[in-house]
Design a protein around this motif. Structure first.
Motif, short mmCIF file in Angstrom:
data_model
loop_
_atom_site.label_atom_id
_atom_site.label_comp_id
_atom_site.label_asym_id
_atom_site.label_seq_id
_atom_site.Cartn_x
_atom_site.Cartn_y
_atom_site.Cartn_z
N UNK A 80 -66.08 -54.17 29.43
CA UNK A 80 -64.63 -54.15 29.31
C UNK A 80 -64.02 -52.84 29.82
N UNK A 81 -64.89 -51.96 30.34
CA UNK A 81 -64.44 -50.65 30.83
C UNK A 81 -63.69 -49.87 29.75
N UNK A 82 -64.26 -49.89 28.54
CA UNK A 82 -63.73 -49.13 27.42
C UNK A 82 -64.83 -48.19 26.92
N UNK A 83 -64.44 -47.11 26.26
CA UNK A 83 -65.45 -46.23 25.68
C UNK A 83 -66.03 -46.89 24.44
N UNK A 84 -67.30 -46.57 24.09
CA UNK A 84 -67.86 -47.10 22.85
C UNK A 84 -67.00 -46.76 21.63
N UNK A 85 -66.38 -45.58 21.64
CA UNK A 85 -65.51 -45.19 20.53
C UNK A 85 -64.32 -46.13 20.42
#
Length: 222
Positions: free
Chosen positions: A174-179
């Protein structure tokens, strides 16, 4: 001639739909892919009139693929063809930019009607699903499920978690950071009043958001 892209991770499902459409004058299958990522790539490299998209697939799945395709080409006509007909999925899918929503239990003629309808610029929602959506507006308390409170992104991450995908995998796809993924995850747990992924999966099964076949397939993909 209406060109159609088939997107489903089950080869037998694609073969069945292809056989149906091959006999229909004015419709041709332009391509087939087995995941949302490949659907996005295919649509960026090829012209197609209608995309028949499955919801539950390994990777980003049908909801995120729909969002990405429509973002790249707002005129895309996507029909979600899925086993999931419970609220709030139909509404979320249409909000993501789909032009149609059909159950995989629909008759072949209804699928053909849907393809022709969205190609002509209309929206098409199966009558039973449309009735359910209409009733949810009239009697929201009766139609709501615990998942109705989730945002579109939270719902997408919920579907990916229940398919057995890990936070790192979801963040990459999703091109998001794990955080950020974990922030959505814990916010979702708070809204649903649960404490972890196992409870989430049980809740999804109880409310028809996940079936045994999906669970088995997710375990195979882990």
């Amino acid at each position: 001639m209406i060109s159609v892209l088939l997107v489903d991770d089950h080869e037998l499902v694609r073969a069945g739909i292809r056989r149906i459409l091959e006999d229909i004058k004015g419709i041709r299958v332009a391509g087939e892919v087995n995941c949302g990522e490949d659907a996005v790539k295919w649509c960026r490299s090829n012209r197609v009139d209608v995309v028949l998209m499955d919801m539950n697939m390994p990777g980003i799945g049908g909801l995120e693929a729909t969002r990405k395709i429509v973002r790249y080409n707002p005129d895309s006509r996507i029909i979600m063809l899925t086993i999931h007909t419970e609220n709030p999925l139909p509404a979320k899918v249409m909000q993501a930019g789909a032009s149609g929503y059909l159950s995989k239990g629909a008759a072949p003629q209804e699928m053909i009607n849907a393809i022709r309808a969205v190609y002509s610029g209309q929206r098409y929602i199966a009558s039973d699903i449309a009735q359910q959506m209409a009733l949810s507006q009239i009697e929201p308390d009766k139609a709501e499920t615990p998942f109705s409170c989730l945002s579109e992104r939270e719902l997408q991450i919920m579907l990916m978690i229940t398919r057995g995908q890990k936070v790192t995998e979801i963040s990459e796809q999703l091109n998001l950071s794990p955080k950020t993924v974990n922030s959505y995850r814990y916010r979702m747990f708070s809204k649903l009043n649960i404490s972890g992924d196992v409870e989430l999966t049980h809740l999804a099964i109880r409310h028809g958001m996940l079936n045994a076949e999906s669970l088995i397939n997710s375990e195979k993909c882990v």
